[in-house]
Design a protein around this motif. Structure first.
Motif, PDB file in Angstrom:
ATOM      1  N   UNK A  38      -3.535   2.678   9.225  1.00  0.00           N
ATOM      2  CA  UNK A  38      -3.236   1.994   8.000  1.00  0.00           C
ATOM      3  C   UNK A  38      -2.462   0.727   8.316  1.00  0.00           C
ATOM      4  N   UNK A  39      -1.552   1.307   9.002  1.00  0.00           N
ATOM      5  CA  UNK A  39      -0.860  -0.098   9.812  1.00  0.00           C
ATOM      6  C   UNK A  39      -1.281  -1.040  10.570  1.00  0.00           C
ATOM      7  N   UNK A  48      -0.911  -6.967   2.338  1.00  0.00           N
ATOM      8  CA  UNK A  48      -0.404  -6.032   1.535  1.00  0.00           C
ATOM      9  C   UNK A  48       0.401  -5.379   1.279  1.00  0.00           C
ATOM     10  N   UNK A  49       1.562  -6.591   0.903  1.00  0.00           N
ATOM     11  CA  UNK A  49       2.778  -6.072   0.030  1.00  0.00           C
ATOM     12  C   UNK A  49       2.213  -5.989  -0.835  1.00  0.00           C
ATOM     13  N   UNK A  50       1.352  -6.256  -1.581  1.00  0.00           N
ATOM     14  CA  UNK A  50       0.965  -6.607  -3.447  1.00  0.00           C
ATOM     15  C   UNK A  50       0.400  -4.014  -3.568  1.00  0.00           C
ATOM     16  N   UNK A  51       0.974  -3.863  -4.491  1.00  0.00           N
ATOM     17  CA  UNK A  51       0.833  -2.755  -4.982  1.00  0.00           C
ATOM     18  C   UNK A  51      -0.728  -2.485  -5.362  1.00  0.00           C
TER      19      UNK A  51
ATOM     20  N   UNK B 148       4.424   3.331   4.856  1.00  0.00           N
ATOM     21  CA  UNK B 148       3.314   4.079   4.612  1.00  0.00           C
ATOM     22  C   UNK B 148       3.691   5.108   3.523  1.00  0.00           C
ATOM     23  N   UNK B 151       7.445   2.447  -1.302  1.00  0.00           N
ATOM     24  CA  UNK B 151       7.123   3.109  -3.095  1.00  0.00           C
ATOM     25  C   UNK B 151       6.540   1.405  -3.536  1.00  0.00           C
ATOM     26  N   UNK B 152       6.330   0.152  -2.536  1.00  0.00           N
ATOM     27  CA  UNK B 152       5.710  -1.115  -2.513  1.00  0.00           C
ATOM     28  C   UNK B 152       4.944  -1.455  -1.640  1.00  0.00           C
ATOM     29  N   UNK B 153       3.038  -0.541  -1.961  1.00  0.00           N
ATOM     30  CA  UNK B 153       1.979  -1.131  -1.530  1.00  0.00           C
ATOM     31  C   UNK B 153       2.267   0.381  -0.520  1.00  0.00           C
ATOM     32  N   UNK B 155       0.762   3.403   1.496  1.00  0.00           N
ATOM     33  CA  UNK B 155      -0.806   4.166   0.663  1.00  0.00           C
ATOM     34  C   UNK B 155      -0.580   5.505  -0.087  1.00  0.00           C
ATOM     35  N   UNK B 158       0.527   4.542  -3.655  1.00  0.00           N
ATOM     36  CA  UNK B 158      -0.794   4.427  -4.420  1.00  0.00           C
ATOM     37  C   UNK B 158      -1.413   4.980  -4.808  1.00  0.00           C
ATOM     38  N   UNK B 159      -1.759   5.687  -3.679  1.00  0.00           N
ATOM     39  CA  UNK B 159      -3.047   6.965  -4.460  1.00  0.00           C
ATOM     40  C   UNK B 159      -2.009   7.461  -5.267  1.00  0.00           C
TER      41      UNK B 159
END
Lengths: 290, 316
Positions: A38-39, A48-51, B148, B151-153, B155, B158-159
Motif C-alpha cells: 500500500x505504501x 493518496x492523502x485524500x480519504x 497505514x 486517520x487521514x487516508x 487504509x 478507510x475500511x
C-alpha cells in the motif's frame, strides 16, 4: 516421507487440514504484504492523502521521487546512509573477522580470556548512559565515528564466524603455512574464500544494521543535523510529521512520505533475495554448534 | 616445523634451553594473531568495559554540573518512589511478558504449520515473505504503520469508515496502544522467529515418523508425540534468548509512542533516555539502567540454571 504421504493423502480430515493451512498461509502473506504494498503504491499517487479507499492510483507520477533526488535536505541524508553503511560494514567485518580468526586458533595463549571478554557482552551491557558518557569523553560526539564504532563488533556474529573458521580443516592451514603464508596471508587467501556463506550472512546483518540504524544518530549527533542519516530524516518526516520546507510543493506531502519509506526499503529488497540462502544456512550452522 | 594451526605441537629441538622464556616464546609465535585481534580487543575495552566502570555513577550525584558527591543508594530509592519509574517498570513487565507469550505461541504454531506444507515452492515463497519485515528498520516499520493506521487516508481507517465505523487513532489512544504495539511487534518478528524452529524440524529423524505410522499414529498424534518433543530443546533455548531480550523494547517503543500514550507505553529504556539524555540526570538514569541490566541478567542466569537442572545441559 513418501510413506507418510501415501498413507494419509486420501484421508478427508487431512485434506481439510491442508486446505485450512493453505488459506492460513495465504492470509499471513497478505497481512505482511498489504501494509508494504500500500505504501509503495501510494508513493506513485498524487491524491493518496485524500480519504478515499483506493487500491491503485488513477494516474501514476514519480514527482515525489524527483523531489527526493533534487532537494539536498532529503538527498544528503540518503548519501550519509550509503556512506556509513558501506564504511560501517567494512569496519565491523574487519574487526569481527580478525577477532574470530584469532579465537579460532585452538592453541592461542589467552584464548579463553579473549573469548570470555566478548561473551560477557552478550549477557551484560552497561547501558545507554554509561556508553553515552564514554563516547562523549572520547570526543566522538557529533561525529560519524561514534555511529560507526559503538557497535562495530557483535558477540553473536563473532561466535558464528569463529565456528565457521573452526570448521575449516586444520591441514589446509598447515599447508598454507608451510608454503610460506603469514597468518594474514592465510586469512586472505584461504580462510576468506572458504567462509563465503558465513561472511555473506554476517555481512548482510551488518549492512542491514548500519542502514537501519537511527537511534545512535539521535544520541550522538545532536548539534549537527546535516550528519543525520535517512532513517532519522524519515522519522521526523513521517512519524513526527515535520514537513517544514516542503509546504511550497503542489502535490501532497503524503506521497512524499510514502516515497521516502519506499526509498528506505529498496536497498533491503535488493540485497535480501541475494543473500537469503546464505543467512539461513549461516545461522543454522552457527546455532547448531554455538 | 611448528605451525600455528595444528592441534599437536611438535616441540623444537632445543626448546628446553629456552624454558624460562617459554611462555614468552609462545606469545611471540602468535604475535600476528594478537595484532589482528587488537582492534577487536580495543573495541571491547572502549565500548563495553569502560562503560561498565561508568556504572559507579549510579552512586554519585551526577548531572549537568558534573560528578558530585557519593550518595549511596539514593538514586535507587528515588527511582522506586518515583511515579515515572514505577509506571515504566510496570509497562516493561506487561509489554515484555505479553510479547513473549504471543511470539512463542505464534512462532511455534506457524513453524509447525509451515512444516506441513508439502509444496516446496509455496513453502519457500511463504518463508521469503515472512522473514522480510525483520529486515526493515524500526523507523520504517513505525512510519509504515503511522501511515497505514492514519486517520487521514490510512487504509485501516478507510475500511473502518467504509463499514460505517468511527476512525480510530490507534497509536494515540491509551486503550488501543498496547494491542496495536504488540500487533506491530509480532508483524515484524514472528516470521523471523520461525527460522530456528524450522531448522530444528528439518533435523527430526524421518524414521521416527515411519515407526509412528506403523504403530497407527495419525498426523495429530505424530505432531504431539514426535514433532513437539523434538522441538523442546529449541523452545527452551529460544525462551532463554527471549528472556535476555525481555527488557529490550527500546527502539520499537521509541518510534511508536508519543506523549499522549506515555501512561501505557513508557518502558524503562525510554524512561532512561528521557531522564538521562534529555534531562541530563546522568547519575539517576545510570542507576535506573543498572537496575534494568541486573534484572535482565538475573533472569537469563536463572532461566539457564533451571534449564540445566531440567535437561542436564546449560544453554549459555
Amino acid at each position: 516421507m513418501t510413506k507418510r504421504k501415501s498413507l494419509h493423502s486420501h484421508s478427508t480430515g487431512y485434506n481439510i487440514f491442508r486446505t485450512i493451512n493453505l488459506i492460513f498461509m495465504l492470509s499471513i502473506i497478505l497481512v505482511i504484504m498489504i501494509p508494504i504494498l500500500k505504501i509503495v503504491i501510494d508513493s506513485f499517487d498524487e491524491k493518496a492523502s485524500e480519504t478515499i479507499f483506493r487500491i491503485f492510483p488513477e494516474a501514476i507520477t514519480v514527482d515525489a521521487y524527483k523531489l527526493i533526488l533534487s532537494r539536498p535536505a532529503i538527498f544528503r541524508p540518503l548519501v550519509i546512509s550509503f556512506i556509513t553503511t558501506i564504511s560501517g560494514t567494512a569496519i565491523a567485518m574487519t574487526i569481527t573477522s580478525f577477532y574470530a580468526y584469532g579465537l579460532a586458533q585452538k592453541n592461542l595463549p589467552g584464548r579463553k580470556f579473549l573469548m570470555g571478554l566478548a561473551l560477557v557482552t552478550m549477557v551484560f551491557r552497561a547501558g545507554m548512559i554509561p556508553l553515552f558518557l564514554v563516547v562523549r569523553n572520547l570526543g566522538l560526539m557529533n561525529s560519524l565515528w561514534a555511529v560507526l564504532l559503538v557497535h562495530a563488533m557483535d558477540a553473536y556474529y563473532l561466535l558464528l564466524l569463529k565456528n565457521f573458521f573452526e570448521s575449516i580443516p586444520t591441514s589446509i592451514f598447515d599447508a598454507a603455512e608451510i608454503d610460506g603464508c603469514t597468518p594474514l596471508q592465510t586469512f586472505i587467501r584461504v580462510v576468506l574464500p572458504l567462509s563465503k556463506p558465513g561472511l555473506a550472512a554476517i555481512g548482510l546483518f551488518y549492512v542491514v544494521y548500519y542502514w537501519n540504524q537511527f537511534f545512535d544518530y539521535i544520541l550522538y549527533i545532536q548539534t549537527k543535523p546535516n550528519l543525520h542519516n535517512f532513517q532519522v530524516f524519515l522519522r521526523s518526516l513521517v512519524i513526527e510529521s515535520d514537513t517544514q520546507g516542503f509546504e511550497g510543493f503542489s502535490f501532497a506531502t503524503q506521497s512524499l512520505k510514502n516515497a521516502a519509506i519506499t526509498v528506505s526499503i529498496i536497498p533491503v529488497l535488493i540485497l535480501y533475495p541475494m543473500v537469503q540462502k546464505h543467512f539461513v544456512k549461516g545461522i543454522n550452522l552457527g546455532a547448531v554448534k554455538g | 616445523m611448528e605451525t600455528y594451526f595444528s592441534e599437536v605441537h611438535i616441540p623444537m629441538g632445543n626448546r628446553s634451553a629456552y624454558a624460562p622464556g617459554r611462555a614468552w616464546n609462545r606469545l611471540w609465535k602468535y604475535r600476528m594473531f594478537y595484532l589482528l585481534m587488537l582492534p577487536g580487543f580495543v573495541y571491547l575495552v572502549l565500548f563495553h568495559y569502560l562503560p561498565m566502570l561508568g556504572l559507579r555513577f549510579s552512586f554519585y550525584d551526577y548531572d549537568l554540573r558534573g560528578v558530585g558527591d557519593f550518595i549511596g543508594f539514593e538514586h535507587f530509592r528515588d527511582a522506586l518512589s518515583s511515579e515515572g519509574f514505577t509506571r515504566a517498570f510496570k509497562n516493561t513487565l506487561i509489554l515484555s511478558s505479553a510479547n513473549i507469550v504471543i511470539q512463542m505461541t505464534l512462532t511455534i504454531s506457524i513453524s509447525l504449520l509451515l512444516n506441513e506444507l508439502k509444496n516446496r515452492l509455496f513453502k519457500r515463497a511463504v518463508q521469503t515473505v515472512i522473514y522480510l519485515p525483520h529486515f526493515l528498520s524500526w523507523v520504517v516499520v513505525g512510519a509504515l504503520f503511522t501511515l497505514f493506521l492514519s486517520r487521514q487516508g490510512g487504509l485501516v481507517n478507510a475500511v473502518i469508515s467504509g463499514l460505517g465505523g468511527e476512525p480510530k487513532y490507534f497509536l494515540g489512544n491509551p486503550t488501543l496502544w498496547r494491542g496495536t504495539y504488540l500487533f506491530i511487534l509480532s508483524w515484524r518478528e514472528v516470521g523471523w522467529g520461525t527460522v530456528v524452529f524450522l531448522a530444528a524440524l528439518s533435523g527430526v529423524d524421518p524414521q521416527l515418523y515411519e515407526a509412528a505410522i506403523m504403530d497407527g499414529a495419525n498426523r495429530w498424534k505424530q505432531m504431539v508425540h514426535i514433532t513437539l518433543p523434538q522441538l523442546v530443546p529449541v523452545i527452551v533455548i529460544v525462551l532463554i534468548m527471549n528472556l535476555a531480550k525481555i527488557f529490550n523494547l527500546f527502539e520499537s517503543v521509541f518510534v511508536l509512542y508519543n506523549p499522549l500514550v506515555y501512561k501505557v507505553s513508557d518502558v524503562i529504556q525510554t524512561y532512561v533516555y528521557r531522564s538521562g539524555i534529555t534531562q541530563f540526570r546522568f547519575g539517576y538514569a545510570t542507576a535506573v539502567g543498572l537496575f534494568r541490566s541486573v534484572i535482565a541478567f538475573a533472569l537469563v542466569v536463572s532461566a539457564n540454571k533451571i534449564s540445566s537442572r531440567l535437561r542436564g545441559e546449560s544453554v549459555l
